[in-house]
Design an enzyme around this catalytic site. Structure first.
Site, PDB file in Angstrom:
ATOM      1  N   THR A 191       0.771  -1.513  -0.353  1.00 32.09           N
ATOM      2  CA  THR A 191       0.027  -0.248   0.116  1.00 32.09           C
ATOM      3  C   THR A 191       0.892   0.652   0.140  1.00 32.09           C
ATOM      4  OG1 THR A 191      -1.803  -0.848   0.896  1.00 32.09           O
ATOM      5  CG2 THR A 191      -1.568   1.316   1.528  1.00 32.09           C
ATOM      6  N   ARG A 219     -13.163  -8.395  -1.192  1.00 31.29           N
ATOM      7  CA  ARG A 219     -12.928  -8.081  -0.503  1.00 31.29           C
ATOM      8  C   ARG A 219     -12.378  -6.095  -0.104  1.00 31.29           C
ATOM      9  NH1 ARG A 219      -8.053  -6.073   1.582  1.00 31.29           N
ATOM     10  NH2 ARG A 219      -7.357  -6.388   3.733  1.00 31.29           N
ATOM     11  N   GLY A 245      -5.942  -5.229   6.736  1.00 31.68           N
ATOM     12  CA  GLY A 245      -6.506  -4.170   6.874  1.00 31.68           C
ATOM     13  C   GLY A 245      -7.797  -4.864   7.174  1.00 31.68           C
TER      14      GLY A 245
HETATM   15  N1  ASP Z   1      -4.155  -2.096   4.315  1.00 31.83           N
HETATM   16  C1  ASP Z   1      -4.899  -3.122   2.959  1.00 31.83           C
HETATM   17  C2  ASP Z   1      -5.460  -3.372   2.859  1.00 31.83           C
HETATM   18  O1  ASP Z   1      -5.326  -4.374   3.346  1.00 31.83           O
HETATM   19  C3  ASP Z   1      -2.751  -3.893   2.780  1.00 31.83           C
HETATM   20  C4  ASP Z   1      -1.872  -3.390   2.662  1.00 31.83           C
HETATM   21  O2  ASP Z   1      -1.369  -1.480   3.405  1.00 31.83           O
HETATM   22  O3  ASP Z   1      -0.619  -3.688   3.293  1.00 31.83           O
HETATM   23  O4  ASP Z   1      -5.864  -3.877   1.480  1.00 31.83           O
END
Ligand code: ASP
Length: 325
Positions: A191, A219, A245
């Site tokens: 992210t 999702r 997440g």
């Molecule tokens: N937070 C993001 C998600 O769960 C993934 C991440 O930050 O790596 O979609």
């Protein structure tokens, strides 16, 4: 114009270890982080708004195939991309977000459109793409988002039969084949996100992601959820999160930090420490965040092995970090 202004960003947190990173790969990540930081910081330096600065920095990271957002987004179970993004303006808590975007080159631009051109906060696919097309945003075919290493990660995840966070060192990215290593295919996060305080004292936050490899059933993680993955309020702080997440959603991480500051008068650093280390870590909520408060103080906490991160302040020097120590 005497306010300190500053920008901080992240490119994902996870099991990133020095021993498995090649010097060449590390250099590429550092340069990409620094380039995004400088392009966002330039906006602030010229008196621009925090909101424009965070968007500019995130676009730079979305366009880079190294990170799990935009061009380098991970694959879903079905083998396509569903991208999430959000941003928030600390001046008035205006916010915009999109989920499940498949063709928008820069999902963060679509989040901005939601905020400014509609009376809504969060638009799902395909409505968000309808809006993006209406306003002429660049759209891309699925091939644009294809990177070999993300595809390989999906194959591994399908074999394992579970959803995975896939964001750290990439194995064989299409654009830069030689520079990457894949140290722990089971535990990777990513992210991208940025927070800023501008010369006028305003805060903003932005986050963009491809989510998790092998995700299914449409999702949605924390990244497009205001209060979970992204939050900004001039009275307290601006936050952009990265990590698993589901845990960040349940802890409402970004808003929780703002609440600790607002209702308990804690400092940014203390509020971040409580949420990232005392609340998230014990339950397995691996990840981190970038944060900035109303005085321009920056915090870059994470409870994972590493987090791609960078910051620059008018009162300090440029910082780029990857590992814990
Ligand atoms: N937070 C993001 C998600 O769960 C993934 C991440 O930050 O790596 O979609």
């Amino acid at each position: 114009m005497d306010f300190p202004f500053a920008l901080a960003l992240h490119g994902g947190a996870g099991t990133i270890s020095r021993t498995l990173m090649t010097a060449e790969a590390e250099q590429k990540y550092r340069l990409a982080l620094q380039a995004a930081l400088e392009t966002g910081y330039d906006v602030l330096r010229h008196g621009g708004a925090a909101l424009d600065a965070v968007q500019t920095a995130v676009i730079s990271l979305e366009d880079c195939p190294l990170f799990n957002a935009g061009r380098g987004a991970v694959f879903t179970h079905e083998g396509h991309h569903e991208m999430d993004a959000s941003l928030m303006d600390g001046r008035d808590r205006a916010a915009g977000a999109v989920t499940g975007a498949r063709h928008i080159q820069n999902p963060i631009r679509a989040a901005r459109l939601v905020m400014e051109k509609t009376e809504h906060v969060l638009l799902a696919y395909p409505g968000n793409e309808e809006l993006a097309r209406e306003y002429g945003l660049a759209m891309q075919p699925a091939e644009y988002f294809f990177t070999q290493h993300r595809y390989d990660q999906l194959q591994e995840a399908l074999t394992e039969g579970r959803m995975r966070l896939d964001h750290s060192q990439a194995k064989v990215p299409l654009a830069e084949p030689a520079a990457f290593v894949d140290e722990d295919p089971k535990k990777k996060m990513g992210t991208v996100g940025a927070v800023a305080r501008d010369q006028h004292g305003n805060l903003a936050a932005a986050t963009s992601t491809g989510g998790m490899t092998n995700k299914r059933y449409s999702r949605i993680g924390d990244s497009p959820i205001i209060g979970a993955g992204t939050f900004a309020d001039n009275r307290t702080c601006a936050i952009s999160c990265t990590g698993h997440g589901e845990f960040f959603l349940r802890a409402m991480v970004a808003h929780d930090i703002a609440c600790l500051m607002e209702y308990r008068s804690l400092s940014l650093a203390e509020a971040c420490r409580i949420v990232v280390h005392d609340k998230l870590a014990p339950v397995g909520g691996e990840g981190g965040l970038v944060a900035i408060d109303g005085t321009g103080q920056i915090a870059l906490p994470f409870n994972s092995d590493g987090m791609y991160r960078a910051s620059l302040s008018s009162k300090g020097s440029l910082y780029v970090g990857i590992y814990k120590d």
